[in-house]
Design a protein around this motif. Structure first.
Motif, short mmCIF file in Angstrom:
data_model
loop_
_atom_site.label_atom_id
_atom_site.label_comp_id
_atom_site.label_asym_id
_atom_site.label_seq_id
_atom_site.Cartn_x
_atom_site.Cartn_y
_atom_site.Cartn_z
N ASP A 69 70.31 65.54 58.69
CA ASP A 69 70.25 66.82 57.98
C ASP A 69 71.63 67.43 57.79
N SER A 70 72.56 67.12 58.71
CA SER A 70 73.88 67.75 58.70
C SER A 70 74.91 66.96 57.90
N GLY A 71 74.54 65.83 57.37
CA GLY A 71 75.47 65.05 56.55
C GLY A 71 76.45 64.21 57.34
N ILE A 72 76.16 63.97 58.62
CA ILE A 72 77.03 63.09 59.41
C ILE A 72 76.96 61.68 58.82
N ARG A 73 78.13 61.03 58.72
CA ARG A 73 78.20 59.74 58.04
C ARG A 73 78.30 58.55 58.98
N HIS A 74 78.65 58.79 60.24
CA HIS A 74 78.84 57.68 61.18
C HIS A 74 78.41 58.12 62.57
N VAL A 75 77.53 57.32 63.18
CA VAL A 75 77.09 57.59 64.55
C VAL A 75 77.46 56.39 65.42
N VAL A 76 78.13 56.68 66.53
CA VAL A 76 78.40 55.68 67.55
C VAL A 76 77.43 55.94 68.68
N LYS A 77 76.53 54.99 68.91
CA LYS A 77 75.48 55.19 69.92
C LYS A 77 75.71 54.29 71.13
N ILE A 78 75.61 54.87 72.31
CA ILE A 78 75.57 54.09 73.54
C ILE A 78 74.14 53.61 73.74
N SER A 79 73.96 52.30 73.71
CA SER A 79 72.64 51.70 73.85
C SER A 79 72.59 50.93 75.17
N ALA A 80 71.94 49.79 75.16
CA ALA A 80 71.77 49.01 76.39
C ALA A 80 71.59 47.55 76.04
N PRO A 81 71.87 46.65 76.99
CA PRO A 81 71.55 45.25 76.75
C PRO A 81 70.04 45.07 76.55
N ALA A 82 69.68 44.03 75.86
CA ALA A 82 68.26 43.72 75.64
C ALA A 82 67.52 44.86 74.97
N ALA A 83 68.20 45.54 74.03
CA ALA A 83 67.55 46.62 73.29
C ALA A 83 66.68 46.00 72.20
N GLU A 84 65.51 45.55 72.61
CA GLU A 84 64.60 44.81 71.74
C GLU A 84 63.22 45.42 71.82
N LEU A 102 64.12 51.56 69.63
CA LEU A 102 63.50 52.50 68.70
C LEU A 102 64.54 53.44 68.08
N ILE A 103 65.45 53.92 68.91
CA ILE A 103 66.48 54.84 68.41
C ILE A 103 67.41 54.13 67.44
N GLU A 104 67.83 52.92 67.80
CA GLU A 104 68.69 52.15 66.90
C GLU A 104 68.01 51.92 65.55
N ARG A 150 65.67 53.65 64.08
CA ARG A 150 65.59 54.89 63.29
C ARG A 150 66.96 55.24 62.70
N LEU A 151 68.00 55.07 63.49
CA LEU A 151 69.35 55.34 62.99
C LEU A 151 69.67 54.50 61.76
N ARG A 152 69.39 53.22 61.84
CA ARG A 152 69.70 52.34 60.72
C ARG A 152 68.86 52.69 59.49
N ALA A 153 67.63 53.13 59.72
CA ALA A 153 66.75 53.48 58.61
C ALA A 153 67.23 54.71 57.85
N THR A 154 68.02 55.56 58.51
CA THR A 154 68.52 56.76 57.84
C THR A 154 69.59 56.44 56.81
N GLY A 155 70.22 55.27 56.92
CA GLY A 155 71.34 54.95 56.03
C GLY A 155 72.68 55.40 56.57
N ILE A 156 72.68 56.13 57.70
CA ILE A 156 73.93 56.51 58.34
C ILE A 156 74.58 55.25 58.91
N THR A 157 75.89 55.10 58.74
CA THR A 157 76.59 53.97 59.35
C THR A 157 76.42 54.06 60.85
N THR A 158 75.91 52.99 61.44
CA THR A 158 75.55 53.00 62.87
C THR A 158 76.35 51.96 63.63
#
Length: 239
Positions: free
Chosen positions: A45-60, A73-75, A77-85
């Protein structure tokens, strides 16, 4: 700088206003998926163009670790938004070894459920340094980066090294998955979800051999901090 509450999407949108990049990291917990998805929607909603996310191994989707399934799940959704992830997937934090200090100081004992399986460890300072690189170097945006230290260690190897540093015997006692979970709940007063998580990540190391990765060195040009250096730096905590 505005304060924001991850449970309050309006406060997130207000805090994100005018930002172009977001570093997304939150503590593991029962509400982590909801809170991080709130941040993702606010970023969109805020127009952020790039998100750096701390995830985990075996994020499947079918990961044996519940927290890792949540990160998946979070990854997605992030990719589905079109924001560079950009995704960082660190293994076990060296700093969490400090939680073993009371048992070592009192009884010279480390408990676990990994047998002789080796675990990758990474210093959180290295995670922060790599995250900074991905935020300031556009050519790194959009990648997925596993993060480990220079080698993996079993608990027997860890206690042997600690014993050498301390000048006394430190023993590893393997309680098995059920025994460790009960120990963490009854003796360490952990909430049930966290005790289950600890057991799950230890069992992941048993069923999937963990090997060090050279991503940190390749990206930063520096060697990752070692377990030996971390323990020597914090030896006073284990005495």
């Amino acid at each position: 700088m505005l304060a924001a509450d991850a449970a309050d999407p309006d406060s997130l949108r207000a805090a994100f206003k005018g930002a172009e990049q977001l570093f997304l990291t939150m503590a593991n917990g029962p509400q982590q998926v909801r809170y991080e998805l709130n941040a993702v929607e606010a970023a969109l909603d805020s127009g952020i163009r790039h998100v750096v996310k701390i995830s985990a191994p075996a994020a499947e989707a079918d990961s044996p670790v519940e927290v890792s399934r949540g990160h998946h799940l979070i990854e997605e959704r992030l990719r589905a938004t079109g924001i560079t992830t950009t995704v960082l997937r660190p293994y076990a934090f060296l700093q969490k070894l400090l939680l073993l200090a009371p048992g070592i100081a009192a009884a010279g004992v480390v408990t676990g459920a990994m047998g002789v399986a080796r675990c990758n460890y990474v210093d959180v300072r290295d995670i922060g340094e790599l995250a900074a690189e991905t935020l300031i170097r556009p050519e790194l945006a959009g990648g997925t980066y596993p993060l480990t230290g220079p080698r993996a260690y079993s608990y027997p190897e860890l206690v042997d090294f600690l014993g050498e540093l301390l000048g006394r015997t430190v023993r590893y006692v393997d309680l098995g998955p059920d025994g460790l979970r009960a120990h963490l709940i009854e003796r360490a007063a952990m909430p049930e979800w966290l005790a289950t998580h600890v057991v799950e990540i230890q069992q992941l190391a048993v069923v999937r051999e963990e090997r060090p990765d050279d991503t940190f060195r390749r990206v930063t040009g520096r060697e990752p901090r070692t377990l030996e250096a971390f323990l020597a730096e914090n030896l006073h905590v284990f005495r």
